[in-house]
Motif scaffolding. Structure first.
Motif, PDB file in Angstrom:
ATOM      1  N   LEU A 107       0.760  -1.212   0.126  1.00 36.47           N
ATOM      2  CA  LEU A 107      -0.031  -0.191   0.111  1.00 36.47           C
ATOM      3  C   LEU A 107       0.952   1.171   0.007  1.00 36.47           C
ATOM      4  O   LEU A 107       0.647   2.076  -0.850  1.00 36.47           O
ATOM      5  N   ALA A 108       1.742   1.363   1.071  1.00 38.76           N
ATOM      6  CA  ALA A 108       2.641   2.439   0.912  1.00 38.76           C
ATOM      7  C   ALA A 108       3.475   2.873  -0.143  1.00 38.76           C
ATOM      8  O   ALA A 108       3.598   4.001  -0.779  1.00 38.76           O
ATOM      9  N   ASN A 109       4.053   1.888  -0.762  1.00 33.78           N
ATOM     10  CA  ASN A 109       4.639   2.039  -2.036  1.00 33.78           C
ATOM     11  C   ASN A 109       3.970   2.497  -3.381  1.00 33.78           C
ATOM     12  O   ASN A 109       4.477   3.203  -4.195  1.00 33.78           O
ATOM     13  N   ALA A 110       2.645   1.606  -3.184  1.00 29.67           N
ATOM     14  CA  ALA A 110       1.900   1.948  -4.395  1.00 29.67           C
ATOM     15  C   ALA A 110       1.577   3.485  -4.404  1.00 29.67           C
ATOM     16  O   ALA A 110       1.396   4.513  -5.198  1.00 29.67           O
ATOM     17  N   TYR A 111       1.147   3.801  -3.217  1.00 27.23           N
ATOM     18  CA  TYR A 111       0.810   5.293  -2.663  1.00 27.23           C
ATOM     19  C   TYR A 111       1.722   6.334  -3.108  1.00 27.23           C
ATOM     20  O   TYR A 111       1.590   7.252  -3.934  1.00 27.23           O
ATOM     21  N   THR A 112       3.220   6.047  -2.574  1.00 25.99           N
ATOM     22  CA  THR A 112       4.258   6.993  -2.965  1.00 25.99           C
ATOM     23  C   THR A 112       4.669   6.876  -4.241  1.00 25.99           C
ATOM     24  O   THR A 112       4.807   8.184  -4.734  1.00 25.99           O
ATOM     25  N   GLY A 113       4.408   5.773  -4.948  1.00 25.36           N
ATOM     26  CA  GLY A 113       4.752   5.631  -6.261  1.00 25.36           C
ATOM     27  C   GLY A 113       4.200   6.453  -7.334  1.00 25.36           C
ATOM     28  O   GLY A 113       4.547   7.175  -8.073  1.00 25.36           O
ATOM     29  N   VAL A 114       2.700   6.889  -6.849  1.00 27.46           N
ATOM     30  CA  VAL A 114       1.887   7.567  -7.726  1.00 27.46           C
ATOM     31  C   VAL A 114       2.066   8.995  -7.535  1.00 27.46           C
ATOM     32  O   VAL A 114       2.226  10.027  -8.248  1.00 27.46           O
ATOM     33  N   ARG A 115       2.388   9.357  -6.258  1.00 26.52           N
ATOM     34  CA  ARG A 115       2.547  10.556  -5.398  1.00 26.52           C
ATOM     35  C   ARG A 115       3.899  11.183  -5.961  1.00 26.52           C
ATOM     36  O   ARG A 115       3.681  12.425  -6.338  1.00 26.52           O
ATOM     37  N   GLN A 116       4.839  10.442  -6.226  1.00 29.88           N
ATOM     38  CA  GLN A 116       6.113  11.067  -6.698  1.00 29.88           C
ATOM     39  C   GLN A 116       6.124  11.096  -8.269  1.00 29.88           C
ATOM     40  O   GLN A 116       7.143  11.718  -8.789  1.00 29.88           O
ATOM     41  N   ALA A 117       5.067  10.716  -8.863  1.00 32.03           N
ATOM     42  CA  ALA A 117       5.121  11.150 -10.561  1.00 32.03           C
ATOM     43  C   ALA A 117       5.119  12.400 -10.653  1.00 32.03           C
ATOM     44  O   ALA A 117       4.851  13.443 -10.201  1.00 32.03           O
ATOM     45  N   ASP A 118       6.012  12.924 -11.582  1.00 30.78           N
ATOM     46  CA  ASP A 118       6.294  14.078 -11.845  1.00 30.78           C
ATOM     47  C   ASP A 118       5.100  15.147 -12.361  1.00 30.78           C
ATOM     48  O   ASP A 118       4.225  14.771 -13.145  1.00 30.78           O
ATOM     49  N   PRO A 119       4.883  15.921 -11.457  1.00 29.55           N
ATOM     50  CA  PRO A 119       3.738  16.780 -11.722  1.00 29.55           C
ATOM     51  C   PRO A 119       3.562  17.421 -12.979  1.00 29.55           C
ATOM     52  O   PRO A 119       2.479  17.551 -13.635  1.00 29.55           O
ATOM     53  N   GLU A 120       4.551  17.660 -13.497  1.00 27.73           N
ATOM     54  CA  GLU A 120       4.537  18.247 -14.967  1.00 27.73           C
ATOM     55  C   GLU A 120       4.089  17.283 -16.194  1.00 27.73           C
ATOM     56  O   GLU A 120       3.315  17.754 -17.063  1.00 27.73           O
ATOM     57  N   ALA A 121       4.655  15.886 -15.886  1.00 25.92           N
ATOM     58  CA  ALA A 121       3.910  15.135 -16.888  1.00 25.92           C
ATOM     59  C   ALA A 121       2.403  14.728 -16.501  1.00 25.92           C
ATOM     60  O   ALA A 121       1.777  14.625 -17.432  1.00 25.92           O
ATOM     61  N   ARG A 122       2.132  14.885 -15.363  1.00 27.47           N
ATOM     62  CA  ARG A 122       0.576  14.689 -14.986  1.00 27.47           C
ATOM     63  C   ARG A 122      -0.152  15.920 -15.623  1.00 27.47           C
ATOM     64  O   ARG A 122      -0.974  15.792 -16.310  1.00 27.47           O
ATOM     65  N   ASP A 123       0.399  17.205 -15.627  1.00 32.35           N
ATOM     66  CA  ASP A 123      -0.236  18.238 -16.013  1.00 32.35           C
ATOM     67  C   ASP A 123      -0.242  18.230 -17.650  1.00 32.35           C
ATOM     68  O   ASP A 123      -1.426  18.573 -18.203  1.00 32.35           O
ATOM     69  N   ALA A 124       0.552  17.854 -18.071  1.00 34.43           N
ATOM     70  CA  ALA A 124       0.744  17.498 -19.519  1.00 34.43           C
ATOM     71  C   ALA A 124      -0.177  16.825 -20.214  1.00 34.43           C
ATOM     72  O   ALA A 124      -0.775  17.051 -21.206  1.00 34.43           O
ATOM     73  N   ALA A 125      -0.414  15.568 -19.336  1.00 33.70           N
ATOM     74  CA  ALA A 125      -1.449  14.568 -19.790  1.00 33.70           C
ATOM     75  C   ALA A 125      -2.654  15.289 -19.714  1.00 33.70           C
ATOM     76  O   ALA A 125      -3.481  14.905 -20.700  1.00 33.70           O
ATOM     77  N   ARG A 126      -2.974  15.933 -18.758  1.00 33.13           N
ATOM     78  CA  ARG A 126      -4.398  16.349 -18.581  1.00 33.13           C
ATOM     79  C   ARG A 126      -4.551  17.399 -19.685  1.00 33.13           C
ATOM     80  O   ARG A 126      -5.554  17.685 -20.256  1.00 33.13           O
ATOM     81  N   GLY A 127      -3.350  18.174 -19.965  1.00 39.49           N
ATOM     82  CA  GLY A 127      -3.698  19.163 -21.054  1.00 39.49           C
ATOM     83  C   GLY A 127      -3.798  18.694 -22.318  1.00 39.49           C
ATOM     84  O   GLY A 127      -4.448  19.172 -23.233  1.00 39.49           O
ATOM     85  N   MET A 128      -3.401  17.484 -22.562  1.00 43.71           N
ATOM     86  CA  MET A 128      -3.626  16.669 -23.687  1.00 43.71           C
ATOM     87  C   MET A 128      -5.175  16.175 -23.801  1.00 43.71           C
ATOM     88  O   MET A 128      -5.578  15.582 -24.542  1.00 43.71           O
ATOM     89  N   GLY A 129      -5.783  16.335 -22.719  1.00 41.06           N
ATOM     90  CA  GLY A 129      -7.219  15.969 -22.713  1.00 41.06           C
ATOM     91  C   GLY A 129      -7.546  14.457 -22.222  1.00 41.06           C
ATOM     92  O   GLY A 129      -8.585  13.974 -22.218  1.00 41.06           O
ATOM     93  N   LEU A 130      -6.541  13.962 -21.394  1.00 41.27           N
ATOM     94  CA  LEU A 130      -6.690  12.574 -20.798  1.00 41.27           C
ATOM     95  C   LEU A 130      -7.610  12.780 -19.670  1.00 41.27           C
ATOM     96  O   LEU A 130      -7.530  13.800 -18.781  1.00 41.27           O
ATOM     97  N   SER A 131      -8.443  11.846 -19.262  1.00 46.22           N
ATOM     98  CA  SER A 131      -9.501  11.709 -18.047  1.00 46.22           C
ATOM     99  C   SER A 131      -8.486  11.296 -17.032  1.00 46.22           C
ATOM    100  O   SER A 131      -7.523  10.870 -17.197  1.00 46.22           O
ATOM    101  N   GLY A 132      -9.259  11.547 -15.706  1.00 50.78           N
ATOM    102  CA  GLY A 132      -8.350  11.057 -14.458  1.00 50.78           C
ATOM    103  C   GLY A 132      -8.112   9.582 -14.715  1.00 50.78           C
ATOM    104  O   GLY A 132      -6.829   9.293 -14.305  1.00 50.78           O
TER     105      GLY A 132
END
Lengths: 240, 228
Positions: A107-132
């Motif tokens: 649980l802890a590693n799955a949680y940390t793994g997603v949290r540490q994903a680069d926020p810029e990559a996340r924003d870029a994906a959202r900007g490209m129109g990807l859903s949650g």
């Protein structure tokens, strides 16, 4: 021969101790079987929850709480309590008890793994129109793979180690050999006790080594060095 | 069994029973005392061994790798295997239980103490050096106090996991509250006895953890009021 290690060598060199019903090979099969089932069950429960909590960014407190509480619960207690519930005696109760101890690292590693994903990559994906859900599946999940692998390794080693205690409730596994040795009395069973101890310890280390290799193989090359730095940072935060 | 226990109409098998706790308070308290004293001794011994090790790893960098690797390998060995490897030499009883739990607590404390010591900012260390502190003075007056939060985290983790681990001592007949849990399982799966042992175990871990947390607050007054 009074030297327990000598007796252990003699015990291990007796082929019947390996091939008899209830011998080393039987017990090894049981040990690996219930460990695999427990880790699988732990993954099925902990990974979706951990990934989702990490994705939404909530529940960090819950993750810490789960690991703290399970740290304080004695394995022996779960192993003796669960068979008395609706699970009944036998393999399922043991597997569930072991899975409980696999959950915190997963649980802890799955949680940390997603949290540490680069926020810029996340924003870029959202900007490209990807859903949650798409962001989680296509961006965060691949970036979390090194953490998932590290958690899997920790959990699996822990479960293989804990599975030795299943012998307290006659749950099978290599621990049974040690318990039988203690049942014989220490002078007569010393060799068998040590032989069992060596087998259990050897199996745990083997699993640790094999999974360390697996962890390295499933981690994409670009994530390797960065991961180490990130994880150290995560450890430092968790430790403070 | 066809006969009834004398004064109870039907004992049944409840998950918790005050009747059981009242009737067996001596046994329960003895188990609790044994558990608490084993835990306290183990953590104390582990701390006394671990702190010098951590300081050695901190002072002599080449030692840090081997010390951490050794404690790491120790941690991979399952508890029951460690009992099995030590019991034929140390015998049945408290010495074996103590040795096993000390070895596990050692790793946790060393790890956290080393992490705490290495988190002391380099400028602070240099400033201390510039003020004329020697190696020992710097360690005792500057580095150890600054590493206290890390050391206390290690102590708390070690204490909580030691409380849980002592129960495995059942295998050599000295499992503290584990003795209660296991006896309940063997006494025809007497749930109240198992549950009492389990609850006291978790409670003991919680109380000791809170005590150490309080101690930590008391010895690090400069951290109070600072956002974490």
């Amino acid at each position: 021969m009074s030297n327990p290690v000598g007796q252990a060598v003699v015990w291990l060199n007796d082929p019947l101790n390996w091939t008899n019903p209830g011998g080393v090979l039987d017990r090894l099969g049981e040990h690996l079987g219930m460990s695999a089932a427990a880790v699988l069950l732990g993954c099925l429960v902990a990974w979706p929850v951990g990934l989702w909590l990490g994705h939404t960014g909530r529940g960090g407190g819950l993750v810490v709480l789960v690991s703290n509480v399970t740290l304080a619960i004695p394995t022996l207690a779960l192993l003796t309590i669960l068979p008395l519930t609706f699970l009944g005696f036998g393999r399922p109760a043991v597997v569930v008890a072991l899975a409980v101890f696999a959950v915190p690292p997963l649980l802890a590693n799955a949680y940390t793994g997603v949290r540490q994903a680069d926020p810029e990559a996340r924003d870029a994906a959202r900007g490209m129109g990807l859903s949650g859900g798409q962001v989680l599946r296509q961006v965060e999940l691949p970036l979390a793979v090194p953490y998932l692998a590290a958690g899997f390794r920790t959990a699996a080693v822990q479960v293989v180690a804990t599975a030795a205690l299943a012998s307290f409730v006659n749950g099978g596994g290599l621990g049974q050999i040690i318990r039988a040795g203690f049942g014989l009395d220490i002078a007569a069973g010393g060799g068998q006790i040590i032989a069992g101890g060596l087998l259990v310890a050897g199996l745990a280390m083997l699993v640790e080594l094999v999974l360390a290799v697996v962890e390295r193989l499933v981690t994409p090359r670009p994530l390797r060095p960065a991961r180490r730095a990130n994880r150290r940072a995560a450890d430092a935060v968790a430790g403070s | 069994m066809s006969f009834r226990l004398s004064y109870r109409a039907d004992p049944g098998n409840p998950w918790f029973s005050w009747q059981y706790v009242r009737d067996n308070s001596d046994t329960i308290l003895a188990a609790l005392r044994d558990h608490a004293s084993l835990t306290a001794r183990a953590v104390l011994i582990a701390a006394l061994v671990a702190l010098p090790l951590a300081v050695a790893a901190h002072w002599f960098r080449p030692l840090a790798g081997p010390i951490l690797a050794f404690t790491g390998v120790l941690y991979t060995i399952p508890s029951l295997a460690l009992f099995a490897l030590l019991a034929p030499y140390l015998g049945i009883g408290a010495v074996t239980v103590l040795s096993v739990v000390v070895l596990y607590a050692l790793l946790v404390i060393v790890r956290n103490a080393v992490a705490g010591l290495s988190q002391v900012p380099p400028d602070v260390r240099e400033a201390a050096e510039g003020m004329g502190y020697g190696r020992w003075g710097r360690l005792l007056r500057i580095e150890l106090p600054l590493a206290l939060p890390g050391i206390l985290t290690g102590l708390r983790l070690a204490t909580v996991s030691t409380v849980a681990l002592v129960t495995v001592g059942v295998v050599v007949g000295r499992g503290g509250l584990g003795q209660l849990i296991f006896a309940g399982f063997q006494n025809n799966f007497y749930k109240a006895e198992i549950m009492t042992g389990t609850l006291l175990c978790v409670l003991l871990a919680l109380v000791l953890d809170l005590l150490l947390a309080g101690l930590g607050r008391a010895v690090t007054p400069w951290l109070r009021g600072r956002p974490r």
